[in-house]
Design an enzyme around this catalytic site. Structure first.
Site, PDB file in Angstrom:
ATOM      1  N   ARG A  69      -7.437 -19.733  17.524  1.00  0.00           N
ATOM      2  CA  ARG A  69      -7.231 -19.461  16.378  1.00  0.00           C
ATOM      3  C   ARG A  69      -8.233 -18.457  16.005  1.00  0.00           C
ATOM      4  O   ARG A  69      -9.319 -18.527  16.447  1.00  0.00           O
ATOM      5  CB  ARG A  69      -7.084 -20.465  15.449  1.00  0.00           C
ATOM      6  CG  ARG A  69      -6.028 -21.353  15.574  1.00  0.00           C
ATOM      7  CD  ARG A  69      -4.742 -20.671  14.665  1.00  0.00           C
ATOM      8  NE  ARG A  69      -3.460 -21.595  14.785  1.00  0.00           N
ATOM      9  CZ  ARG A  69      -2.637 -21.421  15.479  1.00  0.00           C
ATOM     10  NH1 ARG A  69      -2.421 -20.668  16.411  1.00  0.00           N
ATOM     11  NH2 ARG A  69      -1.767 -22.419  15.354  1.00  0.00           N
ATOM     12  N   HIS A 111      -0.975 -11.801  17.291  1.00  0.00           N
ATOM     13  CA  HIS A 111      -0.666 -13.206  17.483  1.00  0.00           C
ATOM     14  C   HIS A 111       0.779 -13.346  18.240  1.00  0.00           C
ATOM     15  O   HIS A 111       1.693 -14.038  17.593  1.00  0.00           O
ATOM     16  CB  HIS A 111      -0.521 -13.833  16.151  1.00  0.00           C
ATOM     17  CG  HIS A 111      -0.734 -15.379  16.249  1.00  0.00           C
ATOM     18  ND1 HIS A 111      -1.248 -16.023  15.071  1.00  0.00           N
ATOM     19  CD2 HIS A 111      -0.265 -16.323  17.074  1.00  0.00           C
ATOM     20  CE1 HIS A 111      -1.401 -17.365  15.281  1.00  0.00           C
ATOM     21  NE2 HIS A 111      -0.612 -17.373  16.443  1.00  0.00           N
TER      22      HIS A 111
END
Ligand code: NDP
Ligand code: OXD
Length: 317
Positions: free
Chosen positions: A232, A280
């Protein structure tokens, strides 16, 4: 408060959009009443027993009084945990999908080999019609530290081993898995970093792992190391990265996740060729394969049984 005798599955995703997920779920579970979460209103709110979501707007989950399971569309559940109005008695399940593990491994291997085989340099040579060989590549000089040896990390470890790339995983609690080298604890991490010229972050984002990729960690790696962050954005202390690259402590970073997504167009990372950026997409969730998992979990919850992938709310993953 109504009873859940004709239950509804509330679906939300900021990626493919809820309709694609509703369709995939219906294909896997004919007859299921699945609807976009933001379109459910009135008495129907009490009929929602399962939510399947990625970045559901905060507060929406709290409007389902009979919710029995908050299923994440994703391996990470930080997007659910950060909802301040989340009903804390409702169990959360992360997604465990073998398809994603394969996809994540492909992405990470691509980043490591792009760096190791100097792919960018050869792209530039090709653009200049320039033929030149550099030194022979030696994959025996690679050692990959995999921070987080869960579903995804373990798949990566086995795959790297099959490619003859040495690797060791790092976990919170000691574990022993045949064919997978691992260590746990702070001291062991320091020793592992000292012999790893590649570090891959595959940790969940928790209070303990936030900011783990920082100047202090970079300093423990051999000079010129590669950092790959696919966990993350919150794992990386962004202001520590460019100084570490400028000093030569790191030679490159492959980042798939960012504190702010989409990465703002004026973010300094965009202008730095040493930072490989992907939006992502390391292991995008596949509606067809994920819906198999979701359908099983819905059936388990409705049968009063335990769904797969339940998160330990004390650990946060
Ligand atoms: P798992 O829950 O299966 O594994 C998590 C691993 O991290 C475990 O090995 C765990 O240790 C370890 N860990 C957790 N906290 C710590 C800590 N404080 N110190 C050391 N080790 C720790 O997760 P997954 O493998 O399924 O996924 C990992 C993460 O990858 C997700 O949470 C998500 O954030 C990210 N992800 C990113 C994607 C992308 O496209 N970029 C796609 C999918 C996931 P232990 O074994 O001791 O419990
Ligand atoms: C996930 C993700 O957590 O896509 O699955 O990041």
């Amino acid at each position: 408060m109504g009873t859940v005798d004709t239950p509804i599955v509330a679906v939300h995703s900021t990626g493919d959009g809820p309709s694609a997920w509703v369709a995939a779920l219906k294909a896997e579970m004919p007859g299921v009443d699945a609807r976009p979460a933001l379109e459910i209103a009135g008495d129907d709110l009490a009929r929602v027993d399962v939510s399947i979501s990625w970045r559901l707007p905060h507060g929406v989950m709290a409007s389902f009084p009979n919710l029995k399971l908050a299923q994440s569309i994703g391996a990470g559940v930080d997007h659910i945990l950060e909802d301040p109005q989340r009903p804390t008695h409702v169990p959360i399940a992360r997604l465990i999908d073998p398809f994603m593990a394969g996809s994540m491994t492909h992405h990470i291997v691509l980043q490591i080999l792009r760096w190791h085989r100097q792919a960018d340099k050869y792209e530039r040579f090709r653009a200049d019609h320039f033929w030149a060989m550099s030194e022979a590549f030696d994959h025996r000089k690679l050692h990959v530290a995999i921070l987080g040896l869960g579903t995804l990390g373990e798949h990566l470890s086995r795959s790297l081993t099959a490619l003859e790339i040495a690797n060791t995983g790092w976990t919170r609690s000691p574990r022993s898995v045949e064919g997978v080298a691992s260590v746990s604890g702070a001291e062991a991490l320091d020793a592992l970093l000292g012999r790893s010229n590649v570090v891959v972050c595959l940790l969940p984002l928790t209070a303990q792992t936030e900011g783990v990729l920082c100047a202090e960690l970079f300093a423990k790696l051999p000079r010129g190391a590669l950092v790959v962050n696919v966990g993350r954005g919150g794992h990386l202390v962004e202001e520590d990265l460019i100084p570490a690259l400028d000093s030569g402590q790191l030679s490159a970073a492959a980042l798939d996740v960012f504190r702010q997504e989409p990465l703002p167009s004026d973010h300094p990372f965009w202008a730095d060729d040493r930072i490989y950026i992907t939006p992502h997409i390391a292991a995008e969730v596949n509606p067809a394969t994920a819906s198999i998992v979701f359908a099983k979990n819905i059936a388990l919850v409705r049968a009063g049984e335990t769904p797969t992938g339940l998160v330990d709310l004390n650990r946060g993953y």
